[in-house]
Design an enzyme around this catalytic site. Structure first.
Site, PDB file in Angstrom:
ATOM      1  N   ASP A  20      15.201   3.298   4.366  1.00  0.00           N
ATOM      2  CA  ASP A  20      14.363   2.755   3.341  1.00  0.00           C
ATOM      3  C   ASP A  20      15.023   1.942   2.096  1.00  0.00           C
ATOM      4  O   ASP A  20      14.626   1.088   1.843  1.00  0.00           O
ATOM      5  CB  ASP A  20      13.153   3.838   2.821  1.00  0.00           C
ATOM      6  CG  ASP A  20      12.384   4.228   3.894  1.00  0.00           C
ATOM      7  OD1 ASP A  20      12.552   3.896   5.185  1.00  0.00           O
ATOM      8  OD2 ASP A  20      11.016   4.617   3.424  1.00  0.00           O
ATOM      9  N   LEU A  51       5.784   1.506   4.650  1.00  0.00           N
ATOM     10  CA  LEU A  51       6.328   0.215   4.203  1.00  0.00           C
ATOM     11  C   LEU A  51       7.284   0.283   3.330  1.00  0.00           C
ATOM     12  O   LEU A  51       7.642  -0.703   2.483  1.00  0.00           O
ATOM     13  CB  LEU A  51       5.335  -0.634   3.923  1.00  0.00           C
ATOM     14  CG  LEU A  51       4.162  -0.967   4.819  1.00  0.00           C
ATOM     15  CD1 LEU A  51       3.037  -1.945   4.580  1.00  0.00           C
ATOM     16  CD2 LEU A  51       4.757  -1.265   6.343  1.00  0.00           C
ATOM     17  N   PRO A  67       0.969  -1.240  -0.028  1.00  0.00           N
ATOM     18  CA  PRO A  67      -0.009   0.211  -0.030  1.00  0.00           C
ATOM     19  C   PRO A  67       0.896   1.210  -0.086  1.00  0.00           C
ATOM     20  O   PRO A  67       2.097   1.128   0.474  1.00  0.00           O
ATOM     21  CB  PRO A  67      -0.649   0.018   1.345  1.00  0.00           C
ATOM     22  CG  PRO A  67       0.219  -0.841   2.130  1.00  0.00           C
ATOM     23  CD  PRO A  67       1.045  -1.907   1.491  1.00  0.00           C
ATOM     24  N   SER A 114       7.865   3.985  -1.715  1.00  0.00           N
ATOM     25  CA  SER A 114       8.523   4.967  -2.782  1.00  0.00           C
ATOM     26  C   SER A 114       9.748   4.527  -3.230  1.00  0.00           C
ATOM     27  O   SER A 114      10.398   4.359  -4.296  1.00  0.00           O
ATOM     28  CB  SER A 114       8.294   6.433  -2.275  1.00  0.00           C
ATOM     29  OG  SER A 114       9.305   6.324  -1.058  1.00  0.00           O
TER      30      SER A 114
HETATM   31  O1  PMV Z   1       9.233   6.107   4.696  1.00  0.00           O
HETATM   32  P1  PMV Z   1       8.595   5.974   6.227  1.00  0.00           P
HETATM   33  O2  PMV Z   1       7.398   6.521   6.376  1.00  0.00           O
HETATM   34  O3  PMV Z   1       8.889   4.426   6.652  1.00  0.00           O
HETATM   35  O4  PMV Z   1       9.769   6.790   7.227  1.00  0.00           O
HETATM   36  C1  PMV Z   1      11.060   6.408   7.204  1.00  0.00           C
HETATM   37  C2  PMV Z   1      11.510   6.643   8.358  1.00  0.00           C
HETATM   38  C3  PMV Z   1      11.781   7.882   9.080  1.00  0.00           C
HETATM   39  O5  PMV Z   1      12.810   7.756  10.239  1.00  0.00           O
HETATM   40  C4  PMV Z   1      10.541   8.409   9.778  1.00  0.00           C
HETATM   41  C5  PMV Z   1      12.337   8.816   7.962  1.00  0.00           C
HETATM   42  C6  PMV Z   1      13.942   8.664   7.882  1.00  0.00           C
HETATM   43  O6  PMV Z   1      14.182   9.412   6.722  1.00  0.00           O
HETATM   44  O7  PMV Z   1      14.437   7.684   8.208  1.00  0.00           O
END
Ligand code: PMV
Length: 326
Positions: free
Chosen positions: A150, A104, A99, A107
Site C-alpha cells: 500500500d 483503496l 472512502p 490509511s
Molecule cells: O489495505 P488493503 O485492504 O488493500 O490490503 C492490502 C493487501 C493485503 O495483501 C491484503 C495485505 C497486505 O499487507 O499486503
C-alpha cells in the site's frame, strides 16, 4: 537545528488498487498494484497550542487519537521528532476523495500526505526511505503486519510489481488501461482477512499453499500481459484471481455479485481488490465507453459508488447511488 518553517504547507497522496496478488504478497509472493486517481490532501497551518486535526473520520487534538488511529498518532509524533521540532503549534486539515476501509489504501495515503505536509511545513527534505519508515508506523497499527504494497503504491506515480524481499519495480504498459472500481458500501477488515488466511493456512497448509501458488502463477502471467498490453489475457487473469481469492475465503456475497455483473456486461475481467470481506471490486475494460457501461450497470445492481478512469489521462468519473455523475 533547522528553524525554518512555512506559514502553510501541503502534502498529498493518491489511493491504490491491487491488480493481482493481494494476500499472497503477505507471504513474500509478488503482487501488482497501481495508483487510483482519488486523492488525500493534508493542509498544515500554524496554530497555537496542541497539534490538532480535522478530517472526516476524526476531529480533535493529536493526543486524543486512539484505537485504529493510534498508528497515525505515532507516525505524526515521530515526524515532528525527525524534524527536530516540539509536537505543538500546528493544525492539520485532511480532505479525502477516498472512502475509508474499502481496500483503496486510504490509511497509507493519509499517512503519506500528512508526513509530506509536515516535512514541507518545516522545509525539510524527505527521502523515500524516511517516508516509508514513518508510514509503516501508521500501517502497522492499521493492518497488523502489512506487506508494504500500500505505502509503496500510494507514493509512486505508476503501476508497480512488488515483492517484500525485493521491493517495488515500475511496470509500464504499452497502452492505456481502463478501470472501473465499485464500492460495495461494506467496510472491509484487512486485519481480519489477513488473519483468516493465516489461520486456514495453518489448518490446511497443503490446500492453501496450492491456492497461493496458483495466484503467484496468475501474477507472473499478469505481469507479462501488462508488459505486452494483452488486455484479453489480463482480464481473464483478473477473474481467475477472484476465483482463487474466493477459495481463500476473503470475498463477500456482494463482491461476488458485483464481479458477476461486471463480467456479464462488457468487462474484460473483474475481481475484488484489497483485503476483501467488503470493500471494492475492480473491472478492466477495453476503453472509457465500456467503463461507463459497466459503471452504470454496477450502480443499478447495488454498488454504492463507482469510479472509472484511464491510466493514460487525467480523465476520471464518479457515479453514486445517491447522486448523478460528478
Ligand atoms: O489495505 P488493503 O485492504 O488493500 O490490503 C492490502 C493487501 C493485503 O495483501 C491484503 C495485505 C497486505 O499487507 O499486503
Amino acid at each position: 537545528m533547522n528553524m525554518r518553517k512555512r506559514p502553510e504547507a501541503k502534502g498529498e497522496a493518491h489511493g491504490k488498487l491491487i491488480l493481482v496478488g493481494e494476500h499472497i504478497v503477505v507471504y513474500n509472493k509478488p503482487a501488482i498494484a497501481l495508483p487510483i486517481p482519488l486523492m488525500i490532501r493534508a493542509s498544515i497551518k500554524e496554530h497555537p497550542g496542541e497539534v490538532s486535526i480535522s478530517s472526516n473520520i476524526y476531529t480533535g487534538n493529536l493526543n486524543g487519537m486512539q484505537g485504529r488511529l493510534l498508528g497515525l498518532y505515532k507516525c505524526i509524533n515521530e515526524a515532528f521528532w525527525r524534524c527536530n521540532k516540539p509536537v505543538e503549534g500546528l493544525h492539520i486539515d485532511i480532505t479525502s476523495e477516498l472512502p475509508d476501509g474499502r481496500g483503496l489504501g486510504s490509511s497509507a495515503a493519509a499517512a503519506t500526505a500528512i508526513v509530506r505536509g509536515i516535512y514541507d511545513f518545516f522545509q525539510r527534505s524527505l527521502s523515500e526511505e524516511e517516508l516509508y519508515s514513518l508510514v509503516e508506523l501508521a500501517e502497522t497499527y492499521a493492518h497488523g503486519k502489512p506487506s508494504g504494497i500500500d505505502m509503496m503504491t500510494v507514493s509512486r506515480d505508476g503501476p508497480i510489481i512488488f515483492q517484500k524481499s525485493i521491493g517495488a519495480l515500475p511496470l509500464i504498459a504499452p497502452c492505456a488501461l481502463y478501470f472501473v472500481v465499485a464500492d460495495t458500501g461494506i467496510v472491509g477488515d484487512t486485519k481480519k482477512a489477513v488473519n483468516h488466511v493465516k489461520n486456514i493456512k495453518a489448518q490446511r497448509p497443503f490446500a492453501i499453499d496450492s491456492i497461493i501458488n496458483q495466484i503467484e502463477d496468475i501474477v507472473i502471467k499478469a505481469k507479462e500481459a501488462v508488459l505486452r498490453g494483452d488486455l484479453i489475457l489480463l482480464g481473464d487473469l483478473l477473474y481467475k484471481n477472484h476465483e482463487e481469492l474466493k477459495k481463500l475465503e476473503v470475498s463477500h456475497p456482494k463482491l461476488d455479485h458485483l464481479v458477476e455483473i461486471a463480467m456479464n456486461t462488457v468487462a474484460l475481467g473483474a475481481k475484488l481488490t484489497g483485503g476483501g470481506m467488503g470493500g471494492c471490486i475492480m473491472a478492466l475494460t477495453k476503453d472509457m465507453n465500456d467503463a461507463g457501461i459497466v459503471s452504470r450497470e454496477l450502480i443499478r445492481e447495488g454498488a454504492k459508488e463507482v469510479w472509472y478512469f484511464s491510466t493514460a489521462s487525467k480523465e476520471r468519473y464518479r457515479l453514486s447511488s445517491e447522486l448523478n455523475e460528478g
